[in-house]
Structure formats: C-alpha cells, structure tokens
Design a protein around this motif. Sequence first.
Motif, PDB file in Angstrom:
ATOM      1  N   UNK A 435       0.715  -1.408  -0.054  1.00 56.58           N
ATOM      2  CA  UNK A 435       0.239  -0.035   0.255  1.00 56.58           C
ATOM      3  C   UNK A 435       1.018   1.350   0.220  1.00 56.58           C
ATOM      4  N   UNK A 436       0.560   2.074  -0.913  1.00 58.55           N
ATOM      5  CA  UNK A 436       1.512   3.747  -1.136  1.00 58.55           C
ATOM      6  C   UNK A 436       1.414   3.924   0.161  1.00 58.55           C
ATOM      7  N   UNK A 502      -2.901  -6.843   1.119  1.00 53.71           N
ATOM      8  CA  UNK A 502      -1.952  -6.637   0.085  1.00 53.71           C
ATOM      9  C   UNK A 502      -1.137  -6.683   0.731  1.00 53.71           C
ATOM     10  N   UNK A 503      -1.149  -5.092   1.809  1.00 58.07           N
ATOM     11  CA  UNK A 503       0.517  -4.643   1.975  1.00 58.07           C
ATOM     12  C   UNK A 503       0.992  -6.603   3.016  1.00 58.07           C
ATOM     13  N   UNK A 504      -0.305  -6.736   3.986  1.00 52.96           N
ATOM     14  CA  UNK A 504       0.107  -7.352   5.252  1.00 52.96           C
ATOM     15  C   UNK A 504       0.273  -8.725   4.370  1.00 52.96           C
ATOM     16  N   UNK A 577       8.831 -10.096  -5.645  1.00 55.83           N
ATOM     17  CA  UNK A 577       8.006  -8.649  -7.299  1.00 55.83           C
ATOM     18  C   UNK A 577       6.849  -9.425  -6.853  1.00 55.83           C
ATOM     19  N   UNK A 578       6.275  -7.899  -6.951  1.00 55.47           N
ATOM     20  CA  UNK A 578       4.641  -8.350  -6.948  1.00 55.47           C
ATOM     21  C   UNK A 578       4.755  -8.293  -8.542  1.00 55.47           C
ATOM     22  N   UNK A 579       3.271  -8.488  -8.114  1.00 53.67           N
ATOM     23  CA  UNK A 579       2.511  -9.745  -9.740  1.00 53.67           C
ATOM     24  C   UNK A 579       2.980 -10.529 -10.338  1.00 53.67           C
ATOM     25  N   UNK A 580       4.236 -11.112  -9.616  1.00 57.24           N
ATOM     26  CA  UNK A 580       4.505 -13.465  -9.955  1.00 57.24           C
ATOM     27  C   UNK A 580       3.221 -13.644  -9.105  1.00 57.24           C
TER      28      UNK A 580
END
Length: 606
Positions: A435-436, A502-504, A577-580
């Motif tokens: 999370x930004x 998502x962050x957790x 890697x986010x998105x993997x």
Amino acid sequence: MSHVLAAVAWPYANGPRHIGHVSGFGVPSDVFSRYMRMAGHDVLMVSGTDEHGTPIQVQADKEGVTPRELADRYNRVIVEDLHGLGLSYDLFTRTTTRNHYAVVQELFETLHRNGYIVPKVTMGAISPSTGRTLPDRYIEGTCPICGYPHARGDQCDNCGNQLDPVDLINPRSKINGETPQFVETEHFFLDLPAFAQALGKWLDGREGWRPNVLRFSRNLLDDLQPRAITRDLEWGVPIPLEGWRDRSDKRIYVWFDAVIGYLSASIEWARRSGAPEAWRRWWAADAQGSAEGEGGDARGYYFMGKDNIVFHSVIWPALLLGYDGDGDRGGEPGDLGRLNLPTEVVSSEFLTMEGKKFSSSRQVVIYVRDFLARYDADALRYFIAVAGPESQDTDFTWAEFLRRNNDELVAGWGNLVNRSISMAAKNFGAIPSVDPAGLTEADEALLATARSAFATVGDLIARHRQKQAIGEAMRVVAEANKYLSEQAPWKLKGEADKPRMGTVLHVALQVVSDANTLLTPFLPHSAQKVHELLGGTGVHAPMPSIVAVDDLDGGPSYPVLTGDYTVGARWESVPVEPGRALAAPKPVFRKLDPSIVDEELARLGG
C-alpha cells in the motif's frame, strides 16, 4: 571468500547405514556445506565408502562372495541412501580406487622415509579354528586400564585409551567366542610418541572446538603409544616397500588408509574436474608450516561421530605432520608438498533409538532407505537438526518424531507457507504490492526480524551450533504466524481494506521467502518446493546426482555422488516481486497419522 573443505566420515561398506550414522556424519556436514556455499565460500565436500579391512573379508566369506563383490553391493546401497537424503557431496567415492591406493602409498612411503613408520615384531591374534588373523575390533575383553568388560582390541570405548588385543584380560573372539592364539608377526608401526609435542602445540592453538572433543583429544596425548599400521590380511592396500609390495598376506591397516581418503578424494575430484592441481586450494599449507594450522584462506572441517575422534584429532594430524616433516624426527615433505592440518574436528555424540543402542542383530534399528521409503527426507533432516546428538547423546523416539513433524513442520512452517500463499493467490492471483500509504510498525518489525536472522543463523551454522541455528530460523516462522493472526488479513474484505490486505500478505510472503532461505541448508527438498510456490523458477537448492564413472587409472567402474552447486540461492534477503503469479499451493509437508508410532514400535518388536 575462503576455501572450505568439508571432510565427511567414510561409512563402512559392510551393510546399509542407519539413521544413527547419518545423524553424526551426514546431515550436519551437509547443512554446513550448503550454508557455506550460499554465503559465497568455495566448498569441497568429499567422502566415500570405506571398503577394506577384515570385517568385510569376514562377511564376504560368510556370504560366499569376494570382498570386492560385497563392497560393490553396499557401496551402491550407501550411495543411493545419501542421495535420497540430498547430501551435496562434490565427490562421494570409495577406497578401492587406484587413485586412492596411489595416494595412500605415497603417504606411507614418505612417512617411512622420514622415520615415522618403523618395523616391529609383535604378537598377533589368530583364530584357532580357521588359522586366520583376527582383527583388533573383533576381539573383546576386559580393559586392563579401567576394567570395562567390553573393551575392543584396539580401543576401550569407556576410557578412550588405545589398546592391543594381547593386553586385554580374558580376550575372546566376537566372531565365534573362542579364545584367540597370539603368535609373533612382523608389522610396521606409526611412531605416535614422536608427534606428541607437535600435536600438543597444534591442539593448544585450536579455538571454538566443542569442549568434549578438545578435552578428549588432549587427554590422549598423555600416553601415546606406537600404533600398528599394517595387518596380516589379504584385502587392502599393498605395502609399498621392497620385499613387502608383492606379499599377499600383509596389507596396510584399514584405519590408516581410510583417513587418507579425504586427501585422495580431493585429488580424484580435481582430476575429474579437468584441473588436476585444483585440490591444492584446500590442502596446500603455507610457508609457516602445517603444525600451526592451515595455509592461506583454506579451512578444513571434519565431521564424524564421537567414536572416531581419535582418528581425526590425533592420528590423521600425526600422519600429516609426519608427511610434512614436522614431528620430532624432522624430515622432508613428500611429492604432494606440505599439507594442511584440520581446522576443526566436528564430532557429534550418539543417537539411540527408543532408549536403546542401535543394533542390527537385535533389530533395534531403522535403515536410511527404509525410513525414506515411508517418510520424507526433510522430516528426518529436521529431526536431526533440531533434536539430534549435536553435543550430547540423544534418543530418537517415534512419538517425538511424530510430534516434531506434525506440530512444527506441518503446523508451524507448512501452515505459514500454505495460508500466506493461499490468501494471496485467492485474493490477488499474484504477489501483491505494498500500500502506498506505507508499512506499519508491526510490518517493519517483522521484516527486520527476518532480515537480522541471516547474520544470527549464519554465524551459528558456521560455528556448528545447528540446533540453535534452526531454532532461530523457526523463531522467524513463529513470529510470522503470530503476525498473520494479529493482522487477520482474511477480515479485510472490503475494497477500502484491500490495499492493507495486500500489504500484510506482501510482508508475509517476504518473510516466507526469507525463512525459506534460512531453512534451505536444513530442508533443501522442501525449500525448492516453497521457492516454486512463490513463483520462483530455476534451482533454489541444488541436489546431488548419482553418476557412473570409470576408474581414472584403469580399475573397475563405480557410481559416485556429485553435483553442480554453483547455482541456487544466496544467503541474503531477496525482495519478492509484486505481480509474480501465484497458484493455490499444495502442502509442503505430510501430516503423519499417530498410528505410525504403534506401527513402527511393532517393527522394533515392541
């Protein structure tokens, strides 16, 4: 980067190995070697099957086969067992190669030339019924020093003193119970007293050794005696001296040739690698002399059970000192040049089973291959790492194995992997982004715990504190499970909550990745699976292969264990890697039914 030699005790090729054996020499050496490679060191892990000596001759006679046929059979069995455990040998060979014979004879000739091997007429034990020589280890009696009633002819396991069979009180053959006859015979002896001063100086310079190993080794120096280095035997390495070379009734004693296997295996590895002199990076001593320790950046660590300490902390260093010309008699190094002494002798204590000493004859045993046929290799590796005989005798029980597997591997580590990846796959289909809005204090704390564990766990493995090391790695797992329970990402169901979910999950998956790396030396099979569940490709934990090879010098072919360990994970935290893409995971470990305890105890006869 250092050149690290992992010299692993040579299993004797007269039968399959049981889990007590591999808890001493196998798993600890592999954990160490895998970590050292991951940390960037140049590791050479060598060993092989020990195939000479009277016990193999006796068993071969009993089975109606030749000693070579018996050795071939059990060499194959042991190679397959160690392969099944994933032990990452650069070369696991055998002592019946012509390369080994040549290296053994080179050391023998140089020690003889330097005056450390001398002839002596002694009393040898003969079986009255067969006329054959009885090996020292096949004679039992009362120790003349401490009174222990089951002392062996070569050593008392109670007080640790070297013995000769003729010194035993009421000696008897362990083969058939008869009283041996003692007759005069000529043999060569290693002049161990000539190394007392050099060995004492060397041992005084050892740091970080397990206290029991160092204390035991120093005590042995108080009463060193010349030790027989040849035997009346047909099966073994020929004596490379004029008048002895062609004799069929005299051979070099098996304990002398086996310890030289660390060097001969290193030389064989180099020859097979296409760089015949490469072995010297681990063995060539510096100009200061091997009596002070080791040369350059080379380090040598020797792994075995405590019954083999004397051979690695006294006899093998004495052979190396004599070869280098560093004993009381002086001398010149042989053709191989000055050789390094061990950096550390890493000895484990004994593993018992259900409160009893392992015994094949009494069926108090489980062989490695039988274990692996019913359970996962990493389940055994985990038990040995977390509950093995690292610094004291330890009992293996099926109830404790079940508990460790189900409560720690499955419910702890396996559960963390499964629920983290499952939630991420279900809700995002991939590794989510952070999370930004940023990380919370709890997020940062868990990530810091995982990152700091690399230094802690690595240092403990390097210092042979593997129980503590895996405990620290599993502490990271426990903290991650606690974090997931507290953050409860499954409750974050609305769109507004999804970034936080998502962050957790990103944090959890990062710690899963880190914990997997921390556990890779201990659990390489499952580490590869977890790597792939996280969307990783390629080799994470390299495995050994069984390769059939020809003898380099024209002897019979044989199988070896070897592998390419230049690939795989490094000892560091690598950002996920986010998105993997992620898929729903399969369980990494098998939960065992409690009924296995009764089943296994029934196999043991209760």
